[in-house]
Design a protein around this motif. Structure first.
Motif, short mmCIF file in Angstrom:
data_model
loop_
_atom_site.label_atom_id
_atom_site.label_comp_id
_atom_site.label_asym_id
_atom_site.label_seq_id
_atom_site.Cartn_x
_atom_site.Cartn_y
_atom_site.Cartn_z
N SER A 132 0.87 -1.46 0.06
CA SER A 132 -0.26 0.35 -0.05
C SER A 132 0.78 1.14 0.18
CB SER A 132 -0.86 -0.13 1.54
OG SER A 132 -2.17 0.78 1.38
N HIS A 133 1.86 1.21 -1.14
CA HIS A 133 3.18 2.46 -0.94
C HIS A 133 2.41 3.48 -1.60
CE1 HIS A 133 4.29 -0.47 -4.25
NE2 HIS A 133 3.96 1.22 -5.09
N HIS A 134 2.73 4.89 -1.35
CA HIS A 134 2.60 5.73 -2.67
C HIS A 134 3.62 6.70 -2.89
CE1 HIS A 134 -2.30 5.91 -0.22
NE2 HIS A 134 -1.52 5.24 0.49
N ARG A 135 3.36 7.25 -3.71
CA ARG A 135 4.21 8.15 -4.26
C ARG A 135 5.15 8.99 -3.62
NH1 ARG A 135 5.26 9.38 -9.97
NH2 ARG A 135 3.01 8.64 -10.29
N ASP A 136 4.37 9.25 -2.68
CA ASP A 136 5.40 10.86 -2.25
C ASP A 136 6.05 9.58 -0.54
OD1 ASP A 136 4.52 12.68 -3.71
OD2 ASP A 136 2.65 13.16 -3.30
N ASP A 137 5.27 8.73 -0.17
CA ASP A 137 6.04 8.41 0.82
C ASP A 137 7.41 8.01 0.45
OD1 ASP A 137 7.04 5.78 -0.63
OD2 ASP A 137 4.68 5.20 0.14
N ARG A 138 8.37 8.11 -0.62
CA ARG A 138 10.09 8.01 -1.02
C ARG A 138 10.63 7.20 -0.44
NH1 ARG A 138 12.43 11.13 -3.07
NH2 ARG A 138 13.93 10.87 -2.20
#
Length: 336
Positions: A132-138
């Motif tokens: 469940s990763h997001h682009r901005d979590d780096r």
């Protein structure tokens, strides 16, 4: 009377008829140990009931005997979102038969991007599964440039880091969901996407567009949701206000579809008579809805077990494929 003093490494070495250093190497991975000596040590460990000191062993092996499951979402989501709870179950099942401990890391409010990745790279765990990763979590750039073994559940945004991942074919899932609506005779087919800073949402929307393009239908009715029931309801309200002629909706998760069905009912729209709906996940919610939701199977537990197996292979130094992509399946309900 049996001694209550726990056996030591010296006891194991003496019982196995090997040196202390050989016993240590056999217990900590078997490097430079003959098969005969390894068997003798294994037998001595079993007979004596020896349990190695993990702290001492970590100094020798530089291993923590733990892996992290990273879910960059608020902690409340893992209790209410069937995808996230299925992810936790899949990792637990994948670790059965190993001595590895599972460390669960969730996002904290106000956490600086990259902070979690820096923690992981500092030697606290032997490997990482990210879901469940997001682009901005780096997490992608930060973990991709290190040597820590990492496997993503879901396609990473970037190909540059050569990160391993396991996923369902979300583009195909969006396509077959939309194709089902087209086959039902619908011509004003909208979509409620997931958050578009996640590849699953981007890919499902791409499949929706591909099916509409193939059928020569418009693809302007798009509203972004957030993979929650409340978010799905709010997105559907916007959708009906902006596109009142909508006669079908592909909703990118069953949780959001639950909100969609509530809003349609509140607006006096019957499902499937007035508006057909197809969801995505089939993780328990679809069968509880009325009408029973037509949806796309998202094999979460299978994906996560495969990701866990891939991580274990990486830790063992075995070759692994960069990507494993599972096929989606349409599950018929009564909402189309």
């Amino acid at each position: 009377m049996r001694s209550t003093i726990p056996p030591t490494l010296d006891d194991v070495a003496q019982a196995a008829g090997v040196s202390r250093s050989t016993a240590s190497r056999a217990i900590n991975g078997g490097l430079r140990v003959s098969p005969e000596a390894q068997a003798a040590v294994d037998d001595a460990v079993a007979r004596l009931g020896y349990s190695p000191n993990r702290a001492a062993r970590s100094l020798v092996t530089r291993r923590t005997d733990s892996i992290a499951l990273v879910v960059p979402e608020p902690d409340g989501r893992i209790l209410t979102d069937p995808f996230l709870s299925g992810t936790l179950r899949g990792v637990s099942d994948g670790l059965l038969g190993t001595e590895l401990q599972l460390v669960l890391l969730l996002a904290r409010p106000g956490e600086h991007p990259g902070q979690m990745a820096r923690y992981l790279r500092s030697g606290h765990v032997d490997g990482v599964i990210v879901a469940s990763h997001h682009r901005d979590d780096r997490l992608e750039p930060e973990l991709g440039r290190g040597s820590l073994p990492v496997v993503f559940v879901g396609r990473p945004f970037s190909d540059e880091a050569d990160l391993c991942y396991v996923d369902v074919d979300n583009v195909e899932g969006g396509r077959i969901a939309t194709q089902r609506l087209i086959q039902a005779g619908r011509r004003h087919i909208a979509t409620v996407t997931g958050p578009l800073d996640m590849t699953a949402a981007v890919d499902r929307a791409a499949g929706w567009r591909a099916a509409l393009a193939e059928a020569g239908l418009p693809d302007d009715a798009v509203v972004e949701g957030d993979f929650t029931t409340i978010g799905g309801a709010a997105a559907t309200e916007r959708l009906l206000a902006e596109h009142p002629d909508t006669d079908a909706i592909f909703v990118a998760s069953d949780l959001m579809a639950q909100g969609t069905l509530r809003v349609l009912a509140a607006h006096g729209k019957r499902v499937p008579d007035d508006v057909s709906v197809v969801g995505f996940d089939n993780l328990g919610i679809a069968e509880a809805l009325r009408p029973r939701l037509t949806t796309v199977q998202n094999p979460v537990v299978e994906m996560v077990e495969a990701a866990t197996g891939t991580l274990l292979d990486l830790l063992a130094g075995a070759p692994v494929p960069r990507a494993r992509v599972l096929a989606p399946v349409l599950v018929e309900g009564a909402s189309v």
